[in-house]
Scaffold this active site. Structure first.
Site, PDB file in Angstrom:
ATOM      1  N   ASP A 393      33.071  31.327  40.250  1.00 17.79           N
ATOM      2  CA  ASP A 393      33.813  32.586  40.331  1.00 17.79           C
ATOM      3  C   ASP A 393      33.208  33.529  39.291  1.00 17.79           C
ATOM      4  O   ASP A 393      32.490  33.079  38.399  1.00 17.79           O
ATOM      5  CB  ASP A 393      35.289  32.284  40.035  1.00 17.79           C
ATOM      6  CG  ASP A 393      36.144  33.532  40.004  1.00 17.79           C
ATOM      7  OD1 ASP A 393      35.927  34.402  40.860  1.00 17.79           O
ATOM      8  OD2 ASP A 393      37.011  33.643  39.123  1.00 17.79           O
ATOM      9  N   PHE A 543      51.477  46.143  45.109  1.00 16.20           N
ATOM     10  CA  PHE A 543      50.106  45.848  45.521  1.00 16.20           C
ATOM     11  C   PHE A 543      50.101  44.654  46.479  1.00 16.20           C
ATOM     12  O   PHE A 543      50.861  43.707  46.310  1.00 16.20           O
ATOM     13  CB  PHE A 543      49.258  45.502  44.287  1.00 16.20           C
ATOM     14  CG  PHE A 543      47.848  45.074  44.633  1.00 16.20           C
ATOM     15  CD1 PHE A 543      46.840  46.013  44.791  1.00 16.20           C
ATOM     16  CD2 PHE A 543      47.530  43.730  44.816  1.00 16.20           C
ATOM     17  CE1 PHE A 543      45.551  45.628  45.104  1.00 16.20           C
ATOM     18  CE2 PHE A 543      46.247  43.333  45.134  1.00 16.20           C
ATOM     19  CZ  PHE A 543      45.250  44.286  45.279  1.00 16.20           C
ATOM     20  N   THR A 677      32.741  35.974  44.541  1.00 15.01           N
ATOM     21  CA  THR A 677      33.683  36.856  43.859  1.00 15.01           C
ATOM     22  C   THR A 677      34.391  37.771  44.854  1.00 15.01           C
ATOM     23  O   THR A 677      33.883  38.022  45.946  1.00 15.01           O
ATOM     24  CB  THR A 677      32.959  37.698  42.780  1.00 15.01           C
ATOM     25  OG1 THR A 677      33.877  38.595  42.179  1.00 15.01           O
ATOM     26  CG2 THR A 677      31.808  38.492  43.392  1.00 15.01           C
ATOM     27  N   LYS A 771      35.876  31.181  50.166  1.00 14.90           N
ATOM     28  CA  LYS A 771      35.149  30.448  49.121  1.00 14.90           C
ATOM     29  C   LYS A 771      35.062  28.972  49.482  1.00 14.90           C
ATOM     30  O   LYS A 771      34.005  28.351  49.374  1.00 14.90           O
ATOM     31  CB  LYS A 771      35.857  30.621  47.762  1.00 14.90           C
ATOM     32  CG  LYS A 771      35.792  32.024  47.193  1.00 14.90           C
ATOM     33  CD  LYS A 771      36.442  32.056  45.811  1.00 14.90           C
ATOM     34  CE  LYS A 771      36.386  33.453  45.191  1.00 14.90           C
ATOM     35  NZ  LYS A 771      36.933  33.490  43.831  1.00 14.90           N
TER      36      LYS A 771
END
Length: 1148
Positions: A393, A543, A677, A771
């Site tokens: 990451d 958010f 990322t 990922k």
């Protein structure tokens, strides 16, 4: 009866009518343990006998009990019992620790409201419906619906770092009807019923409603995630809260999210199982061959029934098939020790004890945070030495996750922050001393001297940044807002934020002159250049990952309703109508190229009519019990449009120290590094360049913004062609999440070909699940490389669990990654030592342990097989049953265990400074076919020398005793056994490079123990033994000079060829590790890899080395001292060798 919903009566005030049937709920105990006192023995035995080797030995033991076998059942039963017991003790101890941790949690004191007062009880006694009191900094003992807090508005702040890794303070609120009840008596008087869905694992979803009897009327209020306090979360900045338990124990969201890690198996363990199967085939072959030869021999009548061993009537009439099976099983029992049962327990002990070295390593200790490396599973230690791909990451792993405000763009003009002042780009850094940064009049000329007219818009930008967030404030003193200002202690406030960049932005506006003073749930207060302004907080549009922005709707001091929003440029710029859009977009790209994280700031003004409509829609969506999330998303998209663009900000996330050196070391070790990322493309590329993941000379290829499968395929073919054409230079690949999804859908093979030919790969805009998909893709590719994933946040957990080895960084994003990892370290830089040193050591130790174990058991059992040719395959045993039993348990077990804990081929500093040595052990090199054949053939050769050497020296009719007496079969077997114990122990001594006092103690101590034990065992008549074949045998053997001569001669005969082979191989075909040993130890051979090396001064065997030098000629400096080149067989497919430093070796 199962229901989709549960009904919870607050304070357990159940209805008084007869037909009410109470629902049954789980108690509040958390159980992470595996066993109980009652089921430990049966459950543990079942699990252990699922192992092939254990089950095989159990079968052998049962065969020995059922039929007449040449050896006692004790020979198999005792080692099996030892292995089972040691493993059970280890697993029992680990489970006891889990029980202990559970008991601490379940026995923690909590306060509940009962019988008109606060009653202290244990956490495990909380029931659904109980009202629980939680104080500041305590964790919630169950999932609670918030009833009230010490604040008038009924809000509280919590941190969920232990659940989802987020360190931000989240605000939770109570419904107004219960928020007013702040005393114990008023809480117990509440008559309320909560209806909610049954427990589910989703941390962010909770749908329910509470019906409160208020002033003799029933008021129904919706409940959502903002009303639920999760078990494991911690109360912050709030003196105390009261909540009602709705989910308890194993039904809490924390318990439902507990993912038991899938069992990971190392490559060494798989090799070990393969070797076991090969030896099982050898065992069956020997048993079948012996059985066939026995019957072939007995075809002659004189051998079938010799005069001295007449058959009984029953034996003559017995079935031939049953007799054949019985003989086959007897031979199987006789040779079964070729399968080493103690191998498993030695490997487990080696892994368990060896794992402590990682925690004890001070080089892996981070002093600032007082954190040492931790091992969550010891089963994968050796896998650290086999890693071929590292997936990392970026934020918090390569970087510090400490954001610092650097630059911003306001209305098309770029500014830098210098000493708390915003200076336009290109202006002199030293501003006039007369400027007072706290006065708004001077602001125009000091900060914005080029455009005085637009100062109001510029200040609006700063206000937007200081108001559009979910930052919370903690004060050292508990007085009110007015007191804080009056006492002048504003500097003591501390900001808590949902993300480090939010905190950095609010702190930056404070330095510039616009200070955020706090948010009490209804109003937000700021001080704008000395002037206090109070804004009424109307709505927060939280958010979310889909919108990738957050907004606040406020009422300004002048009464105007407006919205401030901030988010990624791709989620705001398309919805803007006015402002310097093109200039801002250009500035955002420039900031991203510098490696800064970018956010765009915008606002929208509402007319009174617009706001009434928005408020109505939001209220309807938020009170909906069905499809609440979808309705809110629709309303948010209705509100967040027609923006006026204010500007953009760029914050820097500092690289952790030594990241560049670590990535370079991994590359030199032959490990490919992929960065995965969620950041935007430009930011990710910039950070990759600054941390050394991408080199400036590298050709950067891009697979981004692909819209369709066909477009993606065309681009992949273009990249593939370009890589093949430019095969001399290194390539780096950049992929974004959307393009990756297309590439993996139909063009997986082509994508993998491109990736494999790139030295470094960067995947940006990645979702957590993507990922894990990338890791799985590499894991399951035809080469089956060993993968390692490293990350610090909850979003990295799926990747960490998917990789062969998962490493958690103890960062600022909670402990979710650490808890789900196999190993945890405090900083990324520690990865190089973990792999290059610890991984290297663990691998060579366990690889030698496994090979040596099979070798010594081949040495042990082959003479037994050869002996059958001399005893008519009568299944006569060569060794005494006590020797059979103790060979693996006592006589040869400790030297290899100590070797496997302390062995070091080269010094740790050398391994770290010369990462290319890691390549010597890659791809399971020490457990490949060639070393396996070497050790196996060596075992057979030594066994032949033991047996036939002893046989030839003892000869037929040879009197070896002083009194003319001849040796018997037990003396012969003991002679072979003695030679064998000495030889296999000294063979390990020759393999040992790193000698400690413990190595000396167990090596020479094992041989001494064998002699002392044999003297006692054979020198005394033991009353509990029904036969004592060995009585005085060992004493007689040692009293014979011929026997001593035989022992010395045969041991030298076995080991001398090994010594010669080692010398010649080191000089003619030295490995890179051996060259390094030569370099480190000075001129001459490295002591034959042997025990005669001393750490300081000239080695004891240096004269021998010089003599051998003269015999075989000096090594050519041009051959030994060289740098890596593309002609090396190790690196044919890896162009990263072009950047490697030299690994030199001095001439011998």
């Amino acid at each position: 009866i199962w229901s989709d919903t549960r009904t919870v009566y607050v304070a357990n005030r159940f209805p008084q009518h007869d037909h009410y049937i109470p629902q049954k709920f789980a108690d509040n105990r958390i159980i992470s343990s595996k066993y109980t006192v009652w089921n430990f023995i049966p459950k543990n035995l079942f699990e252990q006998f699922r192992r092939i080797a254990n089950f095989y030995f159990l079968i052998i033991f049962l065969v020995q009990l059922m039929i007449d076998t040449p050896t006692s059942p004790v020979t198999s039963g005792l080692p099996l019992f030892f292995v089972i017991t040691v493993t059970a003790i280890k697993q029992g101890f680990e489970d006891w620790l889990r029980h202990k941790a559970d008991n601490e949690v379940n026995g923690a004191p909590v306060y509940v409201v009962r019988s008109g007062g606060l009653v202290q009880t244990r956490s495990k006694n909380i029931r659904v419906g109980d009202i629980v009191r939680v104080a500041k900094d305590e964790t919630f003992p169950a999932d609670l619906v918030l009833l009230s807090s010490d604040r008038r508005e009924g809000t509280c702040h919590v941190t969920t770092a232990s659940l989802d890794g987020e360190t931000n303070l989240k605000t939770h609120s109570a419904v107004p009807e219960t928020a007013i009840s702040q005393s114990v008596s008023s809480l117990e008087a509440i008559v309320a019923v909560i209806e909610c869905h049954q427990p589910e694992a989703d941390l962010y979803r909770f749908v329910g409603r509470i019906t409160v009897n208020h002033c003799e009327e029933e008021i129904v209020r919706p409940l959502g995630p903002e009303n639920l306090l999760l078990r494991g979360a911690r109360l912050k900045n709030t003196k105390e809260i009261f909540g009602v338990a709705v989910y308890t124990g194993m039904e809490t969201k924390m318990a439902l999210n507990y993912k038991s890690k899938s069992q990971k198996r190392s490559a060494v363990e798989k090799s070990m199982n393969t070797f076991l199967m090969i030896y099982l085939v050898i065992l069956l072959f020997e048993a079948v061959l012996s059985t066939i030869l026995k019957y072939a021999w007995q075809a002659e009548e004189k051998w079938d029934e010799p005069w001295y061993n007449q058959k009984t009537e029953q034996e003559r009439n017995s079935s031939k098939i049953l007799k054949f099976i019985s003989d086959f099983l007897a031979f199987l029992v006789l040779y079964n020790f070729i399968i080493p049962i103690s191998l498993y327990v030695t490997v487990e002990m080696q892994k368990f004890l060896g794992s402590f070295f990682i925690g004890w390593d001070l080089d892996l200790y981070h002093e600032e945070s007082d954190q040492k490396a931790q091992v969550n599973t010891s089963d994968l230690n050796e896998e650290l030495g086999q890693v071929e791909y590292v997936f990392t990451d970026k934020t918090g792993t390569l970087t510090e996750n400490e954001m610092q405000f650097r630059e911003c763009s306001i209305n098309g003009v770029k500014y830098q922050e210098i000493n708390g002042k915003l200076v336009p780009e290109g202006m002199a850094e030293d501003l006039p001393d007369a400027v007072d940064s706290n006065l708004v009049n001077n602001l125009t000329w000091a900060y914005f001297p080029t455009r005085p007219k637009s100062s109001e818009e510029d200040i609006l930008f700063l206000k937007a940044v200081s108001l559009c967030h979910t930052v919370q404030i903690s004060y050292d003193q508990a007085d009110g807002l007015g007191d804080r200002q009056a006492n002048g202690i504003l500097h003591q406030m501390e900001y808590y934020a949902s993300s480090p960049d939010e905190k950095a932005l609010v702190e930056a506006t404070k330095r510039i002159g616009v200070t955020f003073n706090g948010n009490n749930g209804e109003t937000m207060s700021i001080t704008s250049f000395g002037k206090l302004e109070i804004y009424k907080l109307l709505h927060i549009l939280e958010f979310d990952a889909n919108r990738r922005r957050m907004s606040v709707i406020l009422q300004t001091p002048s009464g105007e309703k407006m919205l401030f929003t901030k988010g990624a440029e791709s989620s705001i710029l398309p919805y803007t109508k006015t402002g310097e859009i093109d200039k801002t977009r250009m500035h955002v790209d420039e900031l991203a190229l510098k490696g800064l994280r970018t956010l765009v700031i915008a606002c929208r003004h509402f007319t009174p009519e617009e706001y009434i409509e928005i408020d109505r829609r939001l209220h309807e969506a938020r009170t909906a019990l069905q499809q609440r999330e979808e309705r809110l998303a629709d309303v948010f998209s209705y509100i967040e449009k027609d923006f006026e663009l204010l500007g953009a900000v760029g914050v820097e996330d500092k690289l952790q120290e030594k990241v560049q050196e670590t990535i370079e070391a991994l590359r030199m070790a032959g490990i490919k590094v992929w960065v995965l990322t969620g950041d935007k493309h430009e930011t990710a590329v910039s950070v990759s360049l600054s941390c050394g993941h991408f080199h400036r000379t590298m050709n950067i290829l891009e697979l981004v913004q692909q819209k369709s499968d066909s477009e993606c395929a065309v681009q992949l073919r273009r990249l593939d062609k370009r890589i093949k054409e430019d095969h001399v230079i290194q390539h780096g690949l950049v992929v974004d999440g959307a393009s990756l999804s297309l590439a993996l859908r139909q063009h997986e093979k082509l994508f993998m070909d491109v990736c494999r030919n790139c030295s470094a790969v960067l995947c940006c805009r990645m979702a957590p699940l993507q990922k894990a998909k990338v890791v799985r893709l590499l894991k399951t590719s035809p080469e089956k490389p060993i993968t390692l994933a490293i990350g610090d946040g909850a979003n990295d957990v799926s990747m960490i669990q998917e990789a062969h080895v998962g490493i958690g960084i103890m960062g600022k994003e909670g402990r979710q990654a650490v808890r789900n990892s196999d190993y945890a370290i405090a900083r990324f830089k520690f990865l190089s030592k973990l792999l290059l040193v610890h991984g290297h050591f663990y691998y060579i130790r366990i690889a030698t342990l496994v090979q040596y174990f099979f070798y010594k058991n081949v040495c042990f059992i082959t003479p037994q097989f050869l002996y059958q040719f001399f005893c008519l395959f009568s299944q006569q045993t060569l060794y005494d049953s006590v020797y059979l039993t103790l060979y693996n348990i006592c006589f040869t077990s400790l030297p290899i265990l100590v070797y496997s804990l302390f062995e070091q081929l080269v010094h740790p500093h050398v391994l770290q400074n010369k990462p290319a040595l890691y390549r010597d052990i890659s791809k399971n090199a020490l457990l490949s076919c060639k070393p396996f054949l070497y050790w196996t053939l060596l075992g057979f050769c030594h066994a032949f020398v033991f047996f036939f050497g002893s046989y030839l020296l003892m000869g037929e009719d040879t009197s070896l005793m002083g009194n003319g007496q001849m040796f018997g079969n037990w003396t012969f077997g003991t002679l072979v056994f003695t030679i064998m114990v000495i030889t296999v122990t000294l063979k390990l001594a020759l393999e040992t490079h790193f000698w400690t006092w413990m190595n000396h103690f167990v090596t020479w101590g094992s041989i001494a123990f064998y002699f002392i034990f044999s003297l006692f065992y054979g020198g005394i008549i033991w009353p509990f033994l029904h036969t004592q074949d060995m009585y005085f045998v060992f004493v007689q053997l040692l009293s014979s000079g011929s026997a001593w001569f035989a022992i010395i001669l045969i041991v030298i005969t076995c080991l001398f060829p090994d010594v010669i082979k080692s010398v010649f191989y080191r000089h003619l075909q030295p490995t890179n590790t051996q060259k390094t040993q030569l370099n480190r130890n000075g001129i001459g051979i490295s002591c034959l890899d042997s025990m005669c090396c001393f750490s300081d001064g000239e080695k004891a065997c240096a004269p021998v080395g010089r003599m051998l030098d003269r015999m075989i000629g000096r090594c050519s400096p041009t051959r030994v001292g060289r740098s890596w080149s593309t002609s090396d067989p190790y690196y044919s497919n890896d162009r990263s060798i072009l950047t490697l430093s030299q690994v030199e070796a001095t001439p011998c």
